[in-house]
Design a protein around this motif. Structure first.
Motif, PDB file in Angstrom:
ATOM      1  N   LEU A 174       7.576 -16.339  18.739  1.00  0.00           N
ATOM      2  CA  LEU A 174       8.874 -16.137  18.614  1.00  0.00           C
ATOM      3  C   LEU A 174       9.520 -17.915  18.408  1.00  0.00           C
ATOM      4  N   ILE A 175       8.871 -18.822  19.506  1.00  0.00           N
ATOM      5  CA  ILE A 175       8.709 -20.294  18.479  1.00  0.00           C
ATOM      6  C   ILE A 175       7.010 -21.076  18.721  1.00  0.00           C
ATOM      7  N   GLY A 176       6.290 -20.636  19.365  1.00  0.00           N
ATOM      8  CA  GLY A 176       4.968 -21.170  18.726  1.00  0.00           C
ATOM      9  C   GLY A 176       4.467 -22.576  18.450  1.00  0.00           C
ATOM     10  N   GLU A 177       3.676 -22.832  18.614  1.00  0.00           N
ATOM     11  CA  GLU A 177       2.756 -24.180  18.139  1.00  0.00           C
ATOM     12  C   GLU A 177       3.425 -24.272  16.913  1.00  0.00           C
ATOM     13  N   ALA A 178       3.666 -26.317  16.403  1.00  0.00           N
ATOM     14  CA  ALA A 178       4.029 -26.689  15.161  1.00  0.00           C
ATOM     15  C   ALA A 178       3.057 -26.223  14.760  1.00  0.00           C
ATOM     16  N   GLN A 179       3.251 -25.365  13.385  1.00  0.00           N
ATOM     17  CA  GLN A 179       2.428 -25.547  12.089  1.00  0.00           C
ATOM     18  C   GLN A 179       3.097 -25.411  10.673  1.00  0.00           C
ATOM     19  N   ASP A 180       2.404 -25.061   9.407  1.00  0.00           N
ATOM     20  CA  ASP A 180       3.239 -24.993   8.269  1.00  0.00           C
ATOM     21  C   ASP A 180       3.901 -24.194   8.371  1.00  0.00           C
ATOM     22  N   PRO A 181       5.583 -24.115   7.747  1.00  0.00           N
ATOM     23  CA  PRO A 181       5.982 -23.602   8.015  1.00  0.00           C
ATOM     24  C   PRO A 181       6.353 -22.521   6.778  1.00  0.00           C
ATOM     25  N   ALA A 182       5.410 -21.903   6.372  1.00  0.00           N
ATOM     26  CA  ALA A 182       4.850 -20.560   5.217  1.00  0.00           C
ATOM     27  C   ALA A 182       4.106 -20.268   5.751  1.00  0.00           C
ATOM     28  N   ARG A 183       3.081 -20.816   6.814  1.00  0.00           N
ATOM     29  CA  ARG A 183       2.159 -19.782   7.524  1.00  0.00           C
ATOM     30  C   ARG A 183       3.409 -19.085   8.447  1.00  0.00           C
ATOM     31  N   LYS A 184       3.814 -20.013   9.481  1.00  0.00           N
ATOM     32  CA  LYS A 184       4.121 -19.517  10.050  1.00  0.00           C
ATOM     33  C   LYS A 184       5.395 -18.071  10.149  1.00  0.00           C
ATOM     34  N   ALA A 185       5.792 -18.295   9.084  1.00  0.00           N
ATOM     35  CA  ALA A 185       6.337 -17.754   8.311  1.00  0.00           C
ATOM     36  C   ALA A 185       6.187 -16.219   8.328  1.00  0.00           C
ATOM     37  N   ILE A 186       4.656 -16.154   7.665  1.00  0.00           N
ATOM     38  CA  ILE A 186       4.178 -15.004   6.934  1.00  0.00           C
ATOM     39  C   ILE A 186       3.251 -13.868   8.530  1.00  0.00           C
TER      40      ILE A 186
ATOM     41  N   LEU B  39       4.632  -9.897  12.088  1.00  0.00           N
ATOM     42  CA  LEU B  39       4.778  -9.304  13.903  1.00  0.00           C
ATOM     43  C   LEU B  39       6.143  -8.338  13.851  1.00  0.00           C
ATOM     44  N   VAL B  40       6.750  -8.483  12.643  1.00  0.00           N
ATOM     45  CA  VAL B  40       8.211  -7.829  13.066  1.00  0.00           C
ATOM     46  C   VAL B  40       8.282  -7.163  12.093  1.00  0.00           C
ATOM     47  N   ASN B  41       7.681  -6.345  10.833  1.00  0.00           N
ATOM     48  CA  ASN B  41       7.484  -5.474  10.522  1.00  0.00           C
ATOM     49  C   ASN B  41       6.113  -4.552  11.257  1.00  0.00           C
ATOM     50  N   ALA B  42       5.657  -4.910  12.431  1.00  0.00           N
ATOM     51  CA  ALA B  42       4.853  -4.094  13.111  1.00  0.00           C
ATOM     52  C   ALA B  42       5.535  -3.649  13.679  1.00  0.00           C
ATOM     53  N   MET B  43       6.735  -3.976  14.562  1.00  0.00           N
ATOM     54  CA  MET B  43       8.106  -3.871  15.566  1.00  0.00           C
ATOM     55  C   MET B  43       8.366  -2.587  14.768  1.00  0.00           C
ATOM     56  N   GLN B  44       9.358  -3.409  13.976  1.00  0.00           N
ATOM     57  CA  GLN B  44       9.502  -1.852  12.913  1.00  0.00           C
ATOM     58  C   GLN B  44       8.909  -0.661  13.012  1.00  0.00           C
ATOM     59  N   ALA B  45       7.538  -0.670  12.285  1.00  0.00           N
ATOM     60  CA  ALA B  45       7.444   0.548  12.531  1.00  0.00           C
ATOM     61  C   ALA B  45       7.300   1.511  13.502  1.00  0.00           C
ATOM     62  N   SER B  46       7.375   0.892  14.732  1.00  0.00           N
ATOM     63  CA  SER B  46       7.327   1.082  16.125  1.00  0.00           C
ATOM     64  C   SER B  46       7.817   1.852  16.199  1.00  0.00           C
ATOM     65  N   PHE B  47       9.346   1.726  15.545  1.00  0.00           N
ATOM     66  CA  PHE B  47      10.416   2.897  15.844  1.00  0.00           C
ATOM     67  C   PHE B  47      10.854   3.711  14.846  1.00  0.00           C
ATOM     68  N   THR B  48      10.501   2.975  13.379  1.00  0.00           N
ATOM     69  CA  THR B  48      10.002   3.709  12.583  1.00  0.00           C
ATOM     70  C   THR B  48       9.352   5.065  12.123  1.00  0.00           C
ATOM     71  N   ALA B  49       8.394   5.210  12.910  1.00  0.00           N
ATOM     72  CA  ALA B  49       8.051   6.137  13.550  1.00  0.00           C
ATOM     73  C   ALA B  49       8.114   7.985  14.254  1.00  0.00           C
ATOM     74  N   ILE B  50       9.416   7.043  15.361  1.00  0.00           N
ATOM     75  CA  ILE B  50      10.229   7.671  15.795  1.00  0.00           C
ATOM     76  C   ILE B  50      10.750   9.505  14.199  1.00  0.00           C
ATOM     77  N   GLU B  51      11.325   8.051  13.151  1.00  0.00           N
ATOM     78  CA  GLU B  51      11.944   9.227  12.140  1.00  0.00           C
ATOM     79  C   GLU B  51      11.024   9.827  10.962  1.00  0.00           C
ATOM     80  N   GLU B  52       9.926   9.548  11.516  1.00  0.00           N
ATOM     81  CA  GLU B  52       9.105   9.464  10.901  1.00  0.00           C
ATOM     82  C   GLU B  52       8.451  10.954  11.616  1.00  0.00           C
ATOM     83  N   CYS B  53       8.464  10.819  12.663  1.00  0.00           N
ATOM     84  CA  CYS B  53       7.374  12.054  13.479  1.00  0.00           C
ATOM     85  C   CYS B  53       7.543  13.301  13.188  1.00  0.00           C
ATOM     86  N   GLY B  54       8.273  14.002  12.822  1.00  0.00           N
ATOM     87  CA  GLY B  54       8.779  15.273  12.277  1.00  0.00           C
ATOM     88  C   GLY B  54       9.060  16.007  12.765  1.00  0.00           C
TER      89      GLY B  54
END
Length: 279
Positions: free
Chosen positions: A83-95, A100-115
């Protein structure tokens, strides 16, 4: 035969089959208030992706297990660097953060998609990411000692794993939803019931029996129909009424060819309980 071994070794969740075709998924970090560390997000997604392929599972119950609380939400100690991390290029940090967020979102979307129908049974505190989890479930029950908070605002974050997208459609009260998201205030099970976040509040001692009874009833239905009902409800939530009506017509034009329809009709006419094959 129901067997949890097919899900592999797990450390942050515990699996069992307390009833035929009913999988119990317990959050299993009681000494850490069931907070969600990095390993949890990987394992939770793994479990629900496996549920989709496990024909022995017809319904799922998620609980806080033996923990004092359902969950304290995100394990901030484990995620501080992300969440905080070391100083780095802002664009690379954002990517990197987006990945990370997309992977976490997928963890709970898997509930909706489990059938499968997924019931969540909440006791004690359900904080932050716990609400992300429960709003992805189909049925939400709470113990009378449960309390809830969209806590992200108090740690400098916009909730980003599903609460702000799913909860408004669950509760249907925009003003109440915004109040909770803006303030992060804790609210009790009675208030959650009043606004439709949960559909039932029971004494703590009755919570698991109540959830398992509902799951057992659902597990006795046609798994083809259960999968279809969940899929159509999710589709209709995200589309217009006209689109939803058209889609369910197309769906049933194929899915009524199942043998389960004949089994159900014969059982009703014969006044006996229908028994359906696995998916």
């Amino acid at each position: 035969m129901s067997d949890t071994a097919v899900y592999g070794a797990l450390n942050t969740v515990r699996l069992s089959f307390p009833a035929p075709a009913v999988l119990l998924v317990e959050l299993h970090r009681p000494s850490d208030l069931n907070s969600m560390n990095k390993a949890f997000w990987v394992e939770f997604r793994k479990v629900f992706e496996a549920v989709r392929e496990d024909t022995n599972v017809r319904a799922v119950v998620i609980s806080g297990g033996e923990g004092k609380h359902f969950t304290a939400g995100l394990d901030l100690k484990d995620f501080t660097g992300s969440l905080i991390g070391e100083a780095q290029d802002p664009a690379r940090k954002a990517i990197g953060f987006l990945s990370l967020v997309n992977a976490m979102q997928a963890s709970f979307t898997a509930i909706e998609e489990c059938g499968r129908a997924v019931i969540v049974a909440v006791h004690g505190a359900c904080i932050g990411a716990g609400i992300d989890l429960m709003t992805a479930c189909d049925i939400r029950y709470a113990a009378n000692d449960a309390s809830f908070s969209i806590k992200e605002v108090d740690i400098g974050l916009v909730a980003d794993v599903g609460t702000l997208q799913r909860m408004p459609k669950v509760v249907g009260n925009d003003s109440w939803m915004r109040e909770l998201a803006f303030t992060g205030r804790r609210f009790p099970a009675s208030e959650a019931l009043q606004h439709g976040l949960v559909s039932k509040v029971v004494p703590r001692t009755e919570l698991m029996a109540t959830a398992l009874a509902t799951a057992t009833e659902i597990a006795s239905k046609s798994p083809v129909v259960t999968l279809g009902v969940k899929h159509i409800l999710n589709y209709s939530r995200d589309h217009s009424v006209a689109d939803g009506l058209n889609y369910v017509g197309v769906w049933n034009s194929a899915m009524t060819n199942t043998q389960d329809l004949q089994i159900a009709i014969a059982a009703n006419l014969g006044k006996r309980k229908a028994v359906f094959p696995k998916l």
